[in-house]
Design an enzyme around this catalytic site. Structure first.
Site, PDB file in Angstrom:
ATOM      1  N   GLN A 178     -10.849  13.404  -9.901  1.00 23.09           N
ATOM      2  CA  GLN A 178      -9.426  13.635  -9.652  1.00 23.09           C
ATOM      3  C   GLN A 178      -9.031  15.047 -10.101  1.00 23.09           C
ATOM      4  OE1 GLN A 178      -6.903  10.285 -10.301  1.00 23.09           O
ATOM      5  NE2 GLN A 178      -5.071  11.509 -10.567  1.00 23.09           N
TER       6      GLN A 178
ATOM      7  N   LYS B 274       4.639  -8.422  -6.391  1.00 24.50           N
ATOM      8  CA  LYS B 274       3.975  -9.647  -5.941  1.00 24.50           C
ATOM      9  C   LYS B 274       5.047 -10.695  -5.685  1.00 24.50           C
ATOM     10  CE  LYS B 274      -0.372  -8.545  -6.565  1.00 24.50           C
ATOM     11  NZ  LYS B 274      -1.434  -8.463  -7.367  1.00 24.50           N
ATOM     12  N   THR B 275       4.821 -11.519  -4.668  1.00 24.02           N
ATOM     13  CA  THR B 275       5.704 -12.661  -4.475  1.00 24.02           C
ATOM     14  C   THR B 275       4.798 -13.860  -4.248  1.00 24.02           C
ATOM     15  OG1 THR B 275       7.399 -13.651  -3.084  1.00 24.02           O
ATOM     16  CG2 THR B 275       6.067 -11.956  -2.058  1.00 24.02           C
TER      17      THR B 275
ATOM     18  N   HIS C 211       1.032  -1.041  -0.205  1.00 22.79           N
ATOM     19  CA  HIS C 211       1.967  -2.125  -0.527  1.00 22.79           C
ATOM     20  C   HIS C 211       3.141  -1.546  -1.319  1.00 22.79           C
ATOM     21  CE1 HIS C 211       0.160  -1.913  -4.519  1.00 22.79           C
ATOM     22  NE2 HIS C 211      -1.033  -2.072  -3.958  1.00 22.79           N
TER      23      HIS C 211
ATOM     24  N   ASP D 128       0.306   5.387 -15.259  1.00 28.66           N
ATOM     25  CA  ASP D 128      -1.105   5.086 -15.567  1.00 28.66           C
ATOM     26  C   ASP D 128      -2.025   6.247 -15.194  1.00 28.66           C
ATOM     27  OD1 ASP D 128      -0.596   4.738 -12.858  1.00 28.66           O
ATOM     28  OD2 ASP D 128      -2.056   3.137 -12.601  1.00 28.66           O
TER      29      ASP D 128
ATOM     30  N   LYS E  86       4.997  -9.416 -12.738  1.00 28.87           N
ATOM     31  CA  LYS E  86       4.519  -8.148 -12.209  1.00 28.87           C
ATOM     32  C   LYS E  86       5.316  -7.753 -10.966  1.00 28.87           C
ATOM     33  CE  LYS E  86       0.315  -5.741 -11.055  1.00 28.87           C
ATOM     34  NZ  LYS E  86      -0.972  -5.743 -10.463  1.00 28.87           N
TER      35      LYS E  86
ATOM     36  N   THR F 272      -7.730   1.250  -1.037  1.00 26.87           N
ATOM     37  CA  THR F 272      -8.400   0.070  -1.593  1.00 26.87           C
ATOM     38  C   THR F 272      -8.092  -1.157  -0.736  1.00 26.87           C
ATOM     39  OG1 THR F 272      -6.518  -0.138  -3.074  1.00 26.87           O
ATOM     40  CG2 THR F 272      -8.473   0.891  -3.982  1.00 26.87           C
TER      41      THR F 272
ATOM     42  N   LYS G  61      -7.368  -0.889 -15.345  1.00 22.84           N
ATOM     43  CA  LYS G  61      -7.959  -2.056 -14.661  1.00 22.84           C
ATOM     44  C   LYS G  61      -8.867  -2.738 -15.682  1.00 22.84           C
ATOM     45  CE  LYS G  61      -6.403  -1.300 -10.473  1.00 22.84           C
ATOM     46  NZ  LYS G  61      -5.205  -0.663 -11.039  1.00 22.84           N
TER      47      LYS G  61
ATOM     48  N   HIS H 297       3.091   1.139  -3.912  1.00 21.39           N
ATOM     49  CA  HIS H 297       2.945   2.551  -3.526  1.00 21.39           C
ATOM     50  C   HIS H 297       4.275   3.170  -3.101  1.00 21.39           C
ATOM     51  CE1 HIS H 297      -1.210   0.993  -2.453  1.00 21.39           C
ATOM     52  NE2 HIS H 297      -1.487   2.005  -3.246  1.00 21.39           N
TER      53      HIS H 297
ATOM     54  N   ARG I 287     -14.213  -2.193 -10.085  1.00 14.43           N
ATOM     55  CA  ARG I 287     -13.798  -2.573  -8.733  1.00 14.43           C
ATOM     56  C   ARG I 287     -15.029  -2.863  -7.877  1.00 14.43           C
ATOM     57  NH1 ARG I 287      -8.665  -0.701  -6.943  1.00 14.43           N
ATOM     58  NH2 ARG I 287      -7.539   0.460  -8.513  1.00 14.43           N
TER      59      ARG I 287
END
Length: 420
Positions: A175, A234-235, A47, A196, A231, A42, A84, A50, A88
């Protein structure tokens, strides 16, 4: 392989849900099992969201099992609705192909595709989904699932209210079909994923049971939560990427070193290969003296070294120490670029006057010459960590770190970068 491996996964807190735990544990103890995790392209990089699944593949490989990294070149064209809030954006085939390639390159840093005894396998579901004919899919796969079954999945339920397209609704079937294909091609019996993914994974197990009469297994890892409720991954609102071009090793190191005290030991168990005994020893030291930040230091060292290598880790520590002590002069051009990424910068022109008062105004660091003179005389201006209080001062060659950068600080906290 031994029972110790599964027990260790549980002791590290890495097992959230598992189908038929007793049978799976028996299988893992008795033979080398093939397992897979899917990574949908995606973006052009993975990141740290993962990282847990990638390291799970590595843990299984180190214990004699065969990990299959499945790049979702096909499913990446569709988009997984799991948890989500909205549909998307769909990406073009070429984009997804490019992204799939960079993801493959990143994965090979963590799992070994050339291992002599149990090499990892790389697969891309575009190879079978791209060829799939709709009629065949509806007859062979769709026939096995009732709408009621598909609607009962938590990931779908959450979206029924706000709306879900048929495209994303069908994602769980794709899937499931992946699992069936990997069983047929590789004998894969276990699928791993984040919590999830439970609904998608159990659909795959159902398809294996109906089509092949075999027992497949699913194991999910916990969703990573942070003690402060923000979360994970994230920064300042930006994702922390594994690609050093997108998130510098210094920023990456900073992310881990700034881990909340309440999360540090848990993250050592999740993200490092230190033994539980070693983590226990760090925890004792950390509990006794939290201000020493032993847990965060160990975490940042292990994860940064794992992702970017020893040299990048050492460089990140060097930058951090130089910034903390103010010894900016010790930094190389590359270190300055990493340490001051994102601070306001100004590209110095040939014609610019390098007198300190003049350049402060030209670069927009000061609003006027009067303000610049005042700040210089008050000692509020420093160049490369050294205070400058002479109004006649000019920047010279020796002020250019690595021949390229000059770091100006105004007051206690405001940094600016001059680029030559």
């Amino acid at each position: 392989m031994g029972s110790a491996f599964f027990e260790e996964l549980k002791a590290r807190g890495l097992v959230h849900q598992v189908t038929d735990e007793t049978a799976l544990e028996k299988q893992l103890n008795e033979e080398s099992v093939k397992l897979y995790i899917g990574f949908d392209p995606t973006a052009d990089s993975l990141h740290i969201g993962h990282l847990l699944p990638i390291l799970m593949l590595r843990r299984f490989q180190q214990n004699g099992h065969v990990p299959i990294a499945l790049v979702g070149g096909g499913t990446g064209m569709i988009g997984d609705p799991s948890f989500k809030d909205q549909e998307r954006q769909l990406n073009t085939l070429d984009t997804v192909k490019d992204w799939s390639q960079s993801i493959k390159n990143q994965l090979s840093r963590f799992i070994d595709f050339d291992d002599a005894t149990n090499p990892a396998i790389l697969a891309n579901n575009y190879d079978w989904l791209g060829e799939l004919k709709l009629i065949d899919f509806l007859r062979d796969v769709g026939k096995n699932f009732t709408i009621n079954y598909m609607m009962s999945k938590e990931s779908v339920k959450r979206r029924i209210e706000s709306g879900i397209s048929y495209t994303e609704f069908a994602y769980q079937l794709l899937q499931a079909y992946d699992f069936l294909n990997l069983y047929e091609q590789e004998g894969c019996l276990l699928q791993l994923g984040g919590s999830d993914q439970w609904g998608n994974i159990t659909s795959g197990i159902e398809l294996l049971r109906r089509e092949k009469e075999v027992q497949g297994f699913g194991l999910t890892m916990p969703l990573i939560t942070k003690a402060d409720g923000t979360k994970f991954g994230k920064t300042e609102g930006n994702a922390v990427w594994l690609d050093p071009e997108k998130t510098t090793p210094y920023e990456f190191y900073q992310f881990w070193i700034n881990t909340d005290d309440r999360d540090a030991v848990k993250f050592l168990k999740y993200f490092t290969f230190l033994s539980l005994q070693e983590i226990d020893a760090i925890e004792k030291e950390f509990t006794a003296a939290p201000e020493g930040r032993q847990a965060q230091k160990a975490l940042a060292k292990e994860v940064t070294t794992l992702v970017h290598g020893k040299a990048a880790y050492e460089q990140a520590v060097h930058i951090s120490e130089a910034l903390f002590s103010g010894n900016i002069k010790d930094l190389s051009a590359d270190e300055v670029a990493q340490g001051f990424k994102g601070v306001p910068s100004y590209q110095v022109q040939e014609a610019d006057d390098l007198n300190l008062v003049e350049i402060l105004v030209t670069a927009g660091i000061e609003s006027s010459k009067r303000q610049a003179r005042e700040d210089i005389q008050n000692g509020a201006i420093s160049v490369n960590g050294e205070r400058r209080q002479e109004l006649t001062d000019s920047l010279t060659e020796s002020d250019k770190l690595g021949g390229r950068y000059t770091v100006i600080r105004r007051g206690k906290k405001k940094y600016f970068l001059l680029i030559f």
